[in-house]
Design a protein around this motif. Sequence first.
Motif, PDB file in Angstrom:
ATOM      1  N   LEU A  36       4.247 -56.738  24.729  1.00  0.00           N
ATOM      2  CA  LEU A  36       4.107 -56.318  23.336  1.00  0.00           C
ATOM      3  C   LEU A  36       4.924 -55.037  23.186  1.00  0.00           C
ATOM      4  CD1 LEU A  36       2.805 -56.450  20.512  1.00  0.00           C
ATOM      5  CD2 LEU A  36       0.827 -55.243  21.469  1.00  0.00           C
ATOM      6  N   ASP A  37       5.995 -55.090  22.414  1.00  0.00           N
ATOM      7  CA  ASP A  37       6.909 -53.953  22.288  1.00  0.00           C
ATOM      8  C   ASP A  37       6.583 -53.181  21.014  1.00  0.00           C
ATOM      9  OD1 ASP A  37       8.964 -52.137  22.324  1.00  0.00           O
ATOM     10  OD2 ASP A  37      10.495 -53.604  22.907  1.00  0.00           O
ATOM     11  N   LEU A  38       6.007 -51.987  21.184  1.00  0.00           N
ATOM     12  CA  LEU A  38       5.669 -51.133  20.048  1.00  0.00           C
ATOM     13  C   LEU A  38       6.649 -49.966  19.917  1.00  0.00           C
ATOM     14  CD1 LEU A  38       1.775 -50.920  20.380  1.00  0.00           C
ATOM     15  CD2 LEU A  38       3.136 -52.485  18.973  1.00  0.00           C
ATOM     16  N   ARG A  39       7.750 -50.005  20.648  1.00  0.00           N
ATOM     17  CA  ARG A  39       8.714 -48.914  20.576  1.00  0.00           C
ATOM     18  C   ARG A  39       9.347 -48.856  19.190  1.00  0.00           C
ATOM     19  NH1 ARG A  39      12.048 -50.342  25.948  1.00  0.00           N
ATOM     20  NH2 ARG A  39      11.743 -52.399  24.969  1.00  0.00           N
ATOM     21  N   GLY A  40       9.611 -47.645  18.752  1.00  0.00           N
ATOM     22  CA  GLY A  40      10.187 -47.456  17.431  1.00  0.00           C
ATOM     23  C   GLY A  40       9.158 -47.373  16.327  1.00  0.00           C
ATOM     24  N   SER A  41       7.878 -47.345  16.705  1.00  0.00           N
ATOM     25  CA  SER A  41       6.830 -47.254  15.686  1.00  0.00           C
ATOM     26  C   SER A  41       5.654 -46.469  16.243  1.00  0.00           C
ATOM     27  CB  SER A  41       6.355 -48.655  15.278  1.00  0.00           C
ATOM     28  OG  SER A  41       5.709 -49.300  16.367  1.00  0.00           O
ATOM     29  N   ARG A  42       4.814 -46.014  15.348  1.00  0.00           N
ATOM     30  CA  ARG A  42       3.548 -45.422  15.740  1.00  0.00           C
ATOM     31  C   ARG A  42       2.467 -46.032  14.855  1.00  0.00           C
ATOM     32  NH1 ARG A  42       2.010 -39.158  17.354  1.00  0.00           N
ATOM     33  NH2 ARG A  42      -0.063 -39.685  18.168  1.00  0.00           N
ATOM     34  N   PRO A  43       2.014 -47.235  15.212  1.00  0.00           N
ATOM     35  CA  PRO A  43       1.067 -47.945  14.355  1.00  0.00           C
ATOM     36  C   PRO A  43      -0.268 -47.222  14.277  1.00  0.00           C
ATOM     37  CG  PRO A  43       1.405 -49.099  16.440  1.00  0.00           C
ATOM     38  CD  PRO A  43       2.395 -48.006  16.394  1.00  0.00           C
ATOM     39  N   GLY A  44      -0.954 -47.410  13.158  1.00  0.00           N
ATOM     40  CA  GLY A  44      -2.271 -46.833  12.971  1.00  0.00           C
ATOM     41  C   GLY A  44      -3.340 -47.674  13.627  1.00  0.00           C
ATOM     42  N   LEU A  45      -4.578 -47.207  13.520  1.00  0.00           N
ATOM     43  CA  LEU A  45      -5.695 -47.876  14.188  1.00  0.00           C
ATOM     44  C   LEU A  45      -5.848 -49.314  13.720  1.00  0.00           C
ATOM     45  CD1 LEU A  45      -8.148 -47.773  16.060  1.00  0.00           C
ATOM     46  CD2 LEU A  45      -9.466 -46.800  14.160  1.00  0.00           C
ATOM     47  N   ARG A  46      -5.765 -49.542  12.426  1.00  0.00           N
ATOM     48  CA  ARG A  46      -5.938 -50.901  11.894  1.00  0.00           C
ATOM     49  C   ARG A  46      -4.871 -51.840  12.453  1.00  0.00           C
ATOM     50  NH1 ARG A  46      -3.825 -53.326   7.334  1.00  0.00           N
ATOM     51  NH2 ARG A  46      -5.055 -55.038   6.451  1.00  0.00           N
ATOM     52  N   GLU A  47      -3.629 -51.379  12.497  1.00  0.00           N
ATOM     53  CA  GLU A  47      -2.542 -52.207  13.027  1.00  0.00           C
ATOM     54  C   GLU A  47      -2.724 -52.473  14.519  1.00  0.00           C
ATOM     55  OE1 GLU A  47       1.488 -51.051  10.907  1.00  0.00           O
ATOM     56  OE2 GLU A  47       0.277 -49.261  11.310  1.00  0.00           O
ATOM     57  N   LEU A  48      -3.150 -51.443  15.248  1.00  0.00           N
ATOM     58  CA  LEU A  48      -3.321 -51.611  16.687  1.00  0.00           C
ATOM     59  C   LEU A  48      -4.435 -52.602  17.000  1.00  0.00           C
ATOM     60  CD1 LEU A  48      -2.858 -47.938  17.922  1.00  0.00           C
ATOM     61  CD2 LEU A  48      -1.388 -49.896  18.451  1.00  0.00           C
ATOM     62  N   ARG A  49      -5.530 -52.488  16.294  1.00  0.00           N
ATOM     63  CA  ARG A  49      -6.635 -53.421  16.548  1.00  0.00           C
ATOM     64  C   ARG A  49      -6.224 -54.862  16.284  1.00  0.00           C
ATOM     65  NH1 ARG A  49     -12.185 -50.398  14.373  1.00  0.00           N
ATOM     66  NH2 ARG A  49     -12.359 -48.960  16.146  1.00  0.00           N
ATOM     67  N   ALA A  50      -5.340 -55.054  15.309  1.00  0.00           N
ATOM     68  CA  ALA A  50      -4.867 -56.404  15.007  1.00  0.00           C
ATOM     69  C   ALA A  50      -3.856 -56.899  16.039  1.00  0.00           C
ATOM     70  CB  ALA A  50      -4.245 -56.433  13.616  1.00  0.00           C
ATOM     71  N   ALA A  51      -3.074 -55.989  16.607  1.00  0.00           N
ATOM     72  CA  ALA A  51      -1.969 -56.388  17.480  1.00  0.00           C
ATOM     73  C   ALA A  51      -2.344 -56.499  18.948  1.00  0.00           C
ATOM     74  CB  ALA A  51      -0.819 -55.389  17.344  1.00  0.00           C
ATOM     75  N   LEU A  52      -3.300 -55.678  19.401  1.00  0.00           N
ATOM     76  CA  LEU A  52      -3.582 -55.616  20.837  1.00  0.00           C
ATOM     77  C   LEU A  52      -4.271 -56.884  21.322  1.00  0.00           C
ATOM     78  CD1 LEU A  52      -4.666 -51.880  21.125  1.00  0.00           C
ATOM     79  CD2 LEU A  52      -2.547 -52.926  21.951  1.00  0.00           C
ATOM     80  N   PRO A  53      -4.018 -57.275  22.572  1.00  0.00           N
ATOM     81  CA  PRO A  53      -4.564 -58.532  23.089  1.00  0.00           C
ATOM     82  C   PRO A  53      -6.066 -58.453  23.326  1.00  0.00           C
ATOM     83  CG  PRO A  53      -3.410 -57.340  24.823  1.00  0.00           C
ATOM     84  CD  PRO A  53      -3.142 -56.599  23.543  1.00  0.00           C
TER      85      PRO A  53
END
Length: 449
Positions: free
Chosen positions: A12-29
């Motif tokens: 999961l490549d999150l480089r180039g961004s700093r997602p917020g909590l809501r985005e992280l909870r949706a994206a993380l496995p």
Amino acid sequence: MPQNATGVIARLDLRGSRPGLRELRAALPRAEFDVEAALATVRPIVEDVRDRGAVALAEAAERFDGGAPPSLRVPAEVVAAALTELDPAVRAALEESIRRARIVHEDQRRTDHTTRVVDGGSVTERWVPVDRVGLYVPGGRAVYPSSVVMNVVPAQAARVPSLAVASPPQRDHGGWPHPTILAACALLGVDEVYAMGGAQAVAAFAYGFEEDGAVCEPVSLVTGPGNIYVTAAKRLLKGLIGIDSEAGPTEIAVLADATADAEHVASDLVSQAEHDPLAAAVLVTDDAALAEAVEAALVRRVAATKHTERVAEALAGRQSAIVLVDDLEVGLDVVNAYAAEHLEIQTADAAAVAARVRNAGAVFVGPWAPVSLGDYCAGSNHVLPTGGCACHSSGLSVQSFLRGIHVVEYDEAALRDVGGHVVSLSRAEDLPAHGEAVLARVPEVEPGA
């Protein structure tokens, strides 16, 4: 979503961004672990144990464990024999695990405290252990004598007056729980042990039962990890009993930078993946070269480990990934959003980084503190919140077995001094009888006085 290009573990490549909590909870496995769906299976089992007791428990053992035990309660001589026959090296390891766990958990004990609110008025907080607990020890793919230690030691440190252990009957061991589990019970002085597992064991603890004239009394609290059916039974019976948590599949997250040893990281991911095909293994790193090295190490280690298929399935599952981030600041955002059961910090200045972790069941700092140390002999407890619950819940501890009771003592003068405020608030809430209970004692008080 994570992409699996290597076949070993997704990225999961999150480089180039700093997602917020809501985005992280949706994206993380995360593993799929639908406790609500399991309730339909568990409910009739629980109701059957409630209604038919020991008969239902024996039938459930036939159905789910391949045979009923000779009796639900394990005889004292069977428990004692298991300790006599225990491998000396395993006994020595268990004794050391118990010793270290006792040191840590005895220090967790709370003391009563009295606060003098005003002259003649005080509130004391008393810490009182629950009356009786049921401690569940799994017995599926693996044998967990360490879970006996992790459940029993804090209960004993809390001075719980009555405790019982349940573990599934094993067809290969005469219908009794695994002898290593029984031996651990013997080392801890636990003499009330039951051969019962799954949802039916939780129900048996909640309702109690009688077998051949002997009674297993209901418990106040059930603790210990288990499969999805154990978890569903805990959810169903919560309220009738207290529970420690709704445990899901085990998780490890590792926050690492270029200073980390790829072999250490890979070995630790594999160590937790061998628990279960649903076990989660997550590496968060700002170093692409480390990610490549860990992937290469995983290929070798998965092929060489005993439980190759189980580990490979866990690492390739949707619950596992290597997460690439720009820097450790984003890495900390990720691990705090993920709220892992076990979190390793393998970075430069690991202690300082670990101090900034807010959400984790347990944190393992530096290259010499692998999660497996905590599983067995660190002195910490390995019964920990999973599925992101570490953002609001704690692992098993002495506190899990204690209740805080407020004891209020006011003399007449102290009640008279504050009584007017009680009357005013009772009228504001349209509960005038509350105020009248004060006026019956000190009729001269004025509202607001």
